[in-house]
Design an enzyme around this catalytic site. Structure first.
Site, PDB file in Angstrom:
ATOM      1  N   LYS A  78      32.070  71.817  23.395  1.00 21.46           N
ATOM      2  CA  LYS A  78      32.143  72.775  24.528  1.00 21.46           C
ATOM      3  C   LYS A  78      32.131  74.311  24.177  1.00 21.46           C
ATOM      4  O   LYS A  78      32.497  74.532  23.121  1.00 21.46           O
ATOM      5  CB  LYS A  78      33.559  72.342  25.257  1.00 21.46           C
ATOM      6  CG  LYS A  78      33.766  73.125  26.841  1.00 21.46           C
ATOM      7  CD  LYS A  78      35.077  72.726  27.150  1.00 21.46           C
ATOM      8  CE  LYS A  78      35.491  73.529  28.602  1.00 21.46           C
ATOM      9  NZ  LYS A  78      36.771  73.051  29.312  1.00 21.46           N
ATOM     10  N   SER A 153      36.558  71.677  34.272  1.00 23.79           N
ATOM     11  CA  SER A 153      35.373  72.848  33.767  1.00 23.79           C
ATOM     12  C   SER A 153      34.516  72.434  32.786  1.00 23.79           C
ATOM     13  O   SER A 153      33.724  72.996  32.351  1.00 23.79           O
ATOM     14  CB  SER A 153      36.430  74.021  33.210  1.00 23.79           C
ATOM     15  OG  SER A 153      37.183  73.483  32.107  1.00 23.79           O
ATOM     16  N   SER A 177      40.342  69.248  33.336  1.00 26.40           N
ATOM     17  CA  SER A 177      38.800  69.667  32.969  1.00 26.40           C
ATOM     18  C   SER A 177      38.137  68.534  32.267  1.00 26.40           C
ATOM     19  O   SER A 177      36.973  68.916  31.818  1.00 26.40           O
ATOM     20  CB  SER A 177      38.903  71.093  32.436  1.00 26.40           C
ATOM     21  OG  SER A 177      38.920  71.930  33.521  1.00 26.40           O
TER      22      SER A 177
HETATM   23  N1  GLN Z   1      40.376  72.805  37.945  1.00 27.44           N
HETATM   24  C1  GLN Z   1      41.545  73.532  37.133  1.00 27.44           C
HETATM   25  C2  GLN Z   1      41.501  74.996  37.306  1.00 27.44           C
HETATM   26  O1  GLN Z   1      40.745  75.520  37.482  1.00 27.44           O
HETATM   27  C3  GLN Z   1      41.602  72.723  35.911  1.00 27.44           C
HETATM   28  C4  GLN Z   1      41.109  73.679  34.845  1.00 27.44           C
HETATM   29  C5  GLN Z   1      41.185  72.983  33.487  1.00 27.44           C
HETATM   30  O2  GLN Z   1      41.567  72.094  33.065  1.00 27.44           O
HETATM   31  N2  GLN Z   1      40.446  73.707  32.364  1.00 27.44           N
HETATM   32  O3  GLN Z   1      42.467  75.571  36.550  1.00 27.44           O
END
Ligand code: GLN
Length: 487
Positions: A78, A153, A177
């Site tokens: 990532k 994400s 995410s």
């Molecule tokens: N969708 C969640 C957010 O926008 C989780 C994001 C994540 O786990 N990095 O914060």
């Protein structure tokens, strides 16, 4: 058909000299060149670097040295992990040209395992989002349906693994995410216990919640990758000084007598019926393996999303203060004075969602509001954790859906961030409590994958991988590849 092999099969194939790491890496690079035009799951494809690493790996294998499970195997990272000499953007304009002078511990560990870094994957800017639509480098498509989001994400990693553009990829999970995109793309993913994997060199979003983890087709693959990633790191004080078990040695244990809790709050209205029915099918498969199920309650889990959306932005507003146009990252072109240098660099460099979180966090931390919001959220975080403690007095693991719905159409949620936030209702509780959570594929509806979540006690990764692996020994959802990407 190398892309149909599991990590273990790839390891055996390399060891038996059925193919070389160079051939394997070349195979995946060809797949990326062929398919990623439509998916946009990679931000950088590090071909040269990868082929050089492959050559080294081949030498090690040739010499017949004792090789690790990941020697010579390409993995995608990532684009949130700092890679020395290789651009690391976090999919933000503010870091679009940033080349780190050092490697994240996760990257270093993969290198020590002689694994190949094939590229850096797309993501929501600073890992804020659930659809990959907040990436500065454009959205990423879901290989099961190019008009749908891959989740986020870690959307790029999920999409790349689902299309078999790499056999495994890393993700990070602050509120879901790893698990949510794994669920949307029909792959497996685990967010380990907070502290299991070092956060050193992993660009910070919300430091008390962020945790790295592996994403791959199967639980067995995850066990192999987690082995390489886990462990105490002197560079990260929050990394746990707890021995890393040999994960693969646990995954074949019988599930007889295991007790699993089904939180009633996770099965209420709002859960898509098809998801519910696929989870029920999976429960039947596990029952046949001797697992017992009981209903449990996590009464405060309904407060998880609002609690997260105070704590996450508070920590983000503090972490992202470092991007000031002075030290590194994007700088505005013609600042009028020092203040405009800060303000314009940040205004031009950050995207809308990141700005929204910085604003919320700064507000909630400002004097007079700190007690009302931040302190209160911390108190609720504690009761959410206590709900889990209580549940785990009675059960070994907790099982439920990963997400309330499956992958939605690109653009469907962009106008309504709160609706998107609610998509993390089942994943956020584990982050707030610091507990491990994983998602595995349990079926399809209208050709879109459905994920099931397992949550464990702190450091119960072996038990979770074990249950997921036995499930996968009795089903074949994890082997499904979207039609366009089979050959
Ligand atoms: N969708 C969640 C957010 O926008 C989780 C994001 C994540 O786990 N990095 O914060």
């Amino acid at each position: 058909m190398l892309h149909k092999l599991s990590l273990k099969q790839l390891h055996d194939g390399l060891k038996n000299k059925d193919f070389t790491s160079k051939e394997l890496t070349g195979h995946y690079l060809d797949r990326i060149a062929k398919h990623d035009v439509n998916l946009n799951s990679f931000i950088s494809v590090t071909s040269e670097h990868a082929l050089a690493q492959a050559q080294e790996a081949d030498k090690i294998i040739q010499r017949g040295e004792q090789t690790g499970m990941l020697t010579g195997i390409p993995i995608a990272q990532k684009d949130i992990f700092c890679t020395k000499g290789i651009k690391t953007t976090c999919c933000s304009k503010i870091l679009a040209e940033f080349t780190p002078p050092y490697d994240a511990t996760v990257i270093k560990k993969y290198q020590e395992n002689n694994s190949i870094m094939i590229g850096k994957t797309n993501m929501d800017e600073f890992a804020m989002g659930g659809s990959n639509e907040n990436s500065y480098f454009g959205l990423c498509a879901n290989p099961w349906d190019l008009t749908r989001v891959p989740g986020g994400s870690s959307g790029g990693s999920a999409s790349a693994v689902a299309a078999r553009l790499c056999p495994g990829a890393t993700g990070t999970d602050t509120g879901g995410s790893i698990r949510q995109p794994a669920s949307f793309c029909g792959i497996s993913g685990i967010k380990p216990t907070y502290g299991r994997i070092s956060r050193y060199g992993m660009i910070a979003f919300a430091s008390s919640l962020d945790q790295a983890g592996p994403m791959a087709p199967s639980a067995e693959d995850l066990a192999i990758m987690l082995q390489a990633m886990a462990g105490k790191d002197s560079q990260d004080m929050t990394s746990a000084n707890i021995e890393v078990p040999n994960y693969l040695s646990y995954i074949n244990e019988s599930l007889k007598g295991k007790k699993v809790g089904l939180p009633k709050e996770f099965f209420q209205d709002g859960l898509d019926d098809k998801i519910r029915s696929k989870i029920e099918d999976a429960i039947e498969v596990l029952k046949q393996q001797g697992v017992e199920f009981v209903e449990i309650s996590l009464p405060n889990s309904v407060l998880a999303v609002p609690t997260y959306y105070i704590i996450g932005p508070c920590e983000a507003s503090s972490n992202l203060a470092r991007y000031d146009g002075v030290r590194y990252g994007y700088r505005t072109n013609n600042p009028k004075n020092l203040e405009s240098l800060y303000k314009d660099s940040r205004a031009e460099g950050f995207g809308d969602e990141v700005k929204r979180r910085i604003l919320i966090g700064t507000y909630a931390l400002s004097s007079g509001y700190y007690d009302a919001y931040y302190q209160k959220a911390q108190k609720i975080r504690k009761v959410i954790k206590e709900d889990f403690d209580k549940a785990f007095e009675k059960v070994d693991l907790i099982l439920g859906p990963t997400t309330p719905s499956f992958a939605y159409k690109i653009g469907a949620m962009t106008k309504d961030p709160v609706k998107m936030y609610l998509g993390d209702i089942f994943t956020i509780p584990a982050n707030l409590a610091g507990l491990p959570g994983m998602s595995i594929p349990v079926g399809f509806s209208n050709n879109m994958p459905i994920g099931m979540q397992l949550i464990g006690k702190a450091f119960a990764e072996p038990e979770m991988l074990n249950m997921a692996h036995i499930y996968q020994q009795n089903t074949d959802w994890h082997t499904q590849i979207p039609e366009k990407y089979t050959t």
